[in-house]
Design an enzyme around this catalytic site. Structure first.
Site, PDB file in Angstrom:
ATOM      1  N   ALA A  17       9.479  -0.476   0.750  1.00 38.09           N
ATOM      2  CA  ALA A  17       8.021  -0.543   0.868  1.00 38.09           C
ATOM      3  C   ALA A  17       7.555  -1.823   1.543  1.00 38.09           C
ATOM      4  O   ALA A  17       6.382  -1.943   1.889  1.00 38.09           O
ATOM      5  CB  ALA A  17       7.377  -0.420  -0.518  1.00 38.09           C
ATOM      6  N   GLY A  18       8.448  -2.813   1.722  1.00 38.51           N
ATOM      7  CA  GLY A  18       8.072  -4.047   2.413  1.00 38.51           C
ATOM      8  C   GLY A  18       7.026  -4.864   1.673  1.00 38.51           C
ATOM      9  O   GLY A  18       6.104  -5.406   2.277  1.00 38.51           O
ATOM     10  N   GLY A  22       7.161 -12.930   3.214  1.00 39.64           N
ATOM     11  CA  GLY A  22       8.051 -14.076   3.375  1.00 39.64           C
ATOM     12  C   GLY A  22       9.520 -13.714   3.350  1.00 39.64           C
ATOM     13  O   GLY A  22      10.371 -14.512   3.738  1.00 39.64           O
ATOM     14  N   ASN A  23       9.831 -12.498   2.903  1.00 40.65           N
ATOM     15  CA  ASN A  23      11.201 -12.003   2.919  1.00 40.65           C
ATOM     16  C   ASN A  23      11.362 -11.192   4.197  1.00 40.65           C
ATOM     17  O   ASN A  23      10.893 -10.053   4.295  1.00 40.65           O
ATOM     18  CB  ASN A  23      11.451 -11.149   1.672  1.00 40.65           C
ATOM     19  N   SER A  26      13.046  -7.674   4.118  1.00 42.44           N
ATOM     20  CA  SER A  26      12.157  -6.686   3.526  1.00 42.44           C
ATOM     21  C   SER A  26      11.100  -6.232   4.527  1.00 42.44           C
ATOM     22  O   SER A  26      10.817  -5.032   4.649  1.00 42.44           O
ATOM     23  CB  SER A  26      11.495  -7.282   2.275  1.00 42.44           C
ATOM     24  N   HIS A 135       4.559  -6.966  -7.174  1.00 39.31           N
ATOM     25  CA  HIS A 135       5.563  -5.996  -7.630  1.00 39.31           C
ATOM     26  C   HIS A 135       6.615  -6.638  -8.519  1.00 39.31           C
ATOM     27  O   HIS A 135       7.205  -5.969  -9.366  1.00 39.31           O
ATOM     28  CB  HIS A 135       6.217  -5.301  -6.429  1.00 39.31           C
ATOM     29  N   GLU A 170      10.491 -18.385 -10.417  1.00 32.87           N
ATOM     30  CA  GLU A 170      11.281 -17.272  -9.888  1.00 32.87           C
ATOM     31  C   GLU A 170      12.737 -17.314 -10.345  1.00 32.87           C
ATOM     32  O   GLU A 170      13.607 -16.700  -9.743  1.00 32.87           O
ATOM     33  CB  GLU A 170      11.192 -17.267  -8.354  1.00 32.87           C
ATOM     34  N   HIS A 239      13.720 -18.026  -1.288  1.00 38.38           N
ATOM     35  CA  HIS A 239      14.325 -18.665  -2.458  1.00 38.38           C
ATOM     36  C   HIS A 239      15.391 -19.653  -1.995  1.00 38.38           C
ATOM     37  O   HIS A 239      15.984 -19.473  -0.922  1.00 38.38           O
ATOM     38  CB  HIS A 239      14.986 -17.637  -3.383  1.00 38.38           C
ATOM     39  N   ASN A 350      16.837  -4.717   1.926  1.00 38.61           N
ATOM     40  CA  ASN A 350      15.617  -4.971   1.173  1.00 38.61           C
ATOM     41  C   ASN A 350      15.445  -6.456   0.863  1.00 38.61           C
ATOM     42  O   ASN A 350      14.504  -6.844   0.166  1.00 38.61           O
ATOM     43  CB  ASN A 350      15.613  -4.153  -0.125  1.00 38.61           C
ATOM     44  N   CYS A 356      21.811 -12.623  -5.003  1.00 40.75           N
ATOM     45  CA  CYS A 356      20.564 -12.116  -5.581  1.00 40.75           C
ATOM     46  C   CYS A 356      20.841 -11.123  -6.702  1.00 40.75           C
ATOM     47  O   CYS A 356      20.060 -11.003  -7.642  1.00 40.75           O
ATOM     48  CB  CYS A 356      19.724 -11.428  -4.512  1.00 40.75           C
TER      49      CYS A 356
END
Length: 429
Positions: A17-18, A22-23, A26, A135, A170, A239, A350, A356
Site C-alpha cells: 500500500a506504500g 521516507g521508506n 515501500s 499504520h 520505533e 531507521h 515493502n 527488520c
C-alpha cells in the site's frame, strides 16, 4: 547470556500500500501485487536457516488484520463486515492502514536491555509506540499482549507499555548494544534523528530514547545517545538499522551513518577498548547503494564455532560494489568471517530486510527456561507453521483486493488456524 532472535511471521494481509513515508522501497513498490504466502514462507525459511546454524530462534505472530477494533476507535460502527465495508467505501486509505502487516518487522516491536545492563537485574522490554506512521501506531496494543505472554516471569523480565504518543519511539531498529568479546561489560547506544531531515520524518526522537534508558535503569556512564546523520535520513535511512548494525564487540556501519561518528567511536572505545569498528567508506559503497541493497539491514550473529557471520538479503549479493567490498573484508581477516545470503524478497519490496524481521532478546539460561515455549521454534514447530501458511495464506493481494470481504474472512481464518496450530486459544493474542 543467550541471544534469541524473535522473527515476525509475515501475516496474511501482506500488501504493497506504500504507507511508509521516507521508506523508499515501500514507495517504489506501492500498488504492486504482493505474495503473502510466498512472503511468509521466505521469512520462515530464514528462521529455519538460523536454527540450522545452531542459533536459538523464536517467533512473534501476525497481528489481527484487518483491525476492526482500530476502525471502530475512529468512528466506524456495526459488525466486523459492516465496519470493513464502510471503510472500504468511504475511507480506503484508512482500510489499508487497518490491513497493514507491518508488525512482521519485529525490530520495531520493542527496545530490549538485558539483565546485565539494568539496575534491577531483569531484562527490560519497552514496547514501541510507532506513532510517526499511522499504520504502525496501531501495533503497540497487540505487540504488548504477545510480549507479556512470552516473557511473563517477573523474576527475569519487565515488560513496559508504549511511551505516550508525544515521544516518537520505533524500538530496537534505532538501538545498538556492544559488549566486550567475552560479554562481561556492555554499552547501549540509542540513535535518534532530527525531525524533518531531508524532507522525511525522523522516526526516533531523543526524548523517547532518554525515557527508555531511565525506565530500564541503565547506567548513564554506559549509555550513549547518538544522532543519525541528516544525509542518511534524506537518502532513505528511515531507521538506524538501515545504515548500521552492532553485535557483540563489532560495530558495522556506513561512513555517513552518524552525525558525529568520531564522538560515538570515542565513547565506545573509551569503555570497550576491544571493540572492532568496521566502517564502509562512501567512496567504495555510496550511501544510496547501501540503503538500496540493505547491506546494513543484515543480521550479525555469532555461530557456535565462535565465528561471526553476516546474514544478508539477496539484494546485497546482487549489488556488485557491495559484494566486492564484503568479499574483500572477509579476505582481510576482519571480525566478519562468513557471508550468508537469504531470500526475503517480499519483505524487502515493502522496505524491510533480515534485521527488520527480528527482535533480539539476550537473556540467561534460567530466564530462557521461563519463556513461553510456544514462541520458541524448532523444526517441528516450523513444520506446523509452514503447513498452515501453505493452506491458508492468500497467494496474491492486489491493491483493489483490500476491499474484498472474502479476503477479510480468509485472513482472519488464516490467523486463527495459526494460533490453533501453535497451541494458543482464539482469544489469547
Amino acid at each position: 547470556m543467550i541471544e534469541v532472535n524473535f522473527d515476525g511471521l509475515i501475516g496474511p494481509t501482506h500488501n504493497y500500500a506504500g504507507l511508509a513515508h521516507g521508506n523508499l522501497a515501500s514507495a517504489v513498490n506501492a500498488g504492486r501485487t504482493s505474495a503473502p504466502r510466498q512472503a511468509a514462507l521466505q521469512g520462515l525459511a530464514k528462521m529455519r536457516a538460523m536454527i540450522a546454524l545452531g542459533l536459538p530462534q523464536g517467533v512473534l505472530l501476525p497481528h489481527r488484520r484487518p483491525d476492526t477494533d482500530w476502525l471502530r476507535s475512529i468512528g466506524f460502527s456495526g459488525s466486523d463486515p459492516a465496519v470493513l465495508a464502510a471503510a472500504a467505501r468511504d475511507e480506503p486509505v484508512l482500510l489499508a492502514n487497518a490491513c497493514s502487516a507491518s508488525a512482521m518487522w519485529t525490530a520495531n516491536a520493542a527496545t530490549v536491555s538485558p539483565s546485565t545492563d539494568t539496575s534491577d537485574g531483569r531484562c527490560h522490554l519497552s514496547v514501541a509506540n510507532l506513532t510517526t506512521m499511522r499504520h504502525r501506531g496501531i501495533e503497540s496494543v497487540q505487540t504488548e499482549r504477545q510480549l507479556r505472554l512470552a516473557f511473563a516471569d517477573g523474576r527475569f523480565f519487565a515488560v513496559h507499555g508504549a511511551l505516550p504518543a508525544a515521544f516518537r519511539d520505533e524500538g530496537a531498529a534505532n538501538f545498538m548494544r556492544l559488549t566486550t568479546p567475552e560479554g562481561a561489560d556492555a554499552v547501549e547506544i540509542f540513535v535518534y534523528g532530527e525531525a524533518g531531515a531531508g524532507g522525511f520524518p525522523a522516526r526516533q526522537d531523543l526524548t523517547a530514547s532518554q525515557a527508555i534508558a531511565r525506565r530500564h535503569g541503565l547506567a548513564p556512564s554506559r549509555t550513549c545517545f547518538a544522532q543519525q546523520s541528516a544525509a542518511a535520513i534524506a537518502v532513505g535511512a528511515f531507521h538506524n538499522d538501515v545504515v548500521a548494525v552492532a553485535h557483540g564487540h563489532v560495530l558495522f556501519a556506513h561512513e555517513q551513518a552518524f552525525a558525529d561518528p568520531i564522538a560515538l567511536h570515542a565513547f565506545v572505545r573509551d569503555r570497550l577498548p576491544a571493540t572492532r569498528i568496521v566502517t564502509v567508506p562512501a567512496a567504495e559503497v555510496s550511501l544510496a547503494t547501501a540503503i538500496r541493497s540493505y547491506l546494513f539491514n543484515s543480521q550479525l550473529v555469532t555461530l557456535p564455532s565462535g565465528d561471526m557471520a553476516l546474514v544478508l538479503p539477496q539484494e546485497s549479493r546482487n549489488e556488485p560494489t557491495v559484494w566486492r567490498w564484503l568479499e574483500a573484508e572477509v579476505a582481510r581477516g576482519g571480525p566478519i568471517r562468513r557471508l550468508i545470503v537469504v531470500d526475503v524478497r517480499e519483505s524487502m519490496r515493502n522496505g524491510g530486510g533480515p534485521a527488520c524481521l527480528r527482535l533480539r532478546v539476550q537473556m540467561s539460561a534460567a530466564a530462557l527456561a521461563t519463556v513461553d515455549r510456544r514462541f520458541l521454534l524448532d523444526d517441528a514447530a516450523c513444520d506446523r507453521i509452514e503447513a498452515v501458511v501453505a493452506a491458508e495464506w492468500p497467494v496474491a493481494i492486489a491493491p483493489d483486493d483490500l476491499g474484498n470481504p472474502d479476503l477479510w474472512l480468509q485472513c482472519h481464518r488464516a490467523r486463527a488456524a495459526l494460533l490453533d496450530a501453535l497451541g494458543f486459544g482464539p482469544d489469547a493474542l
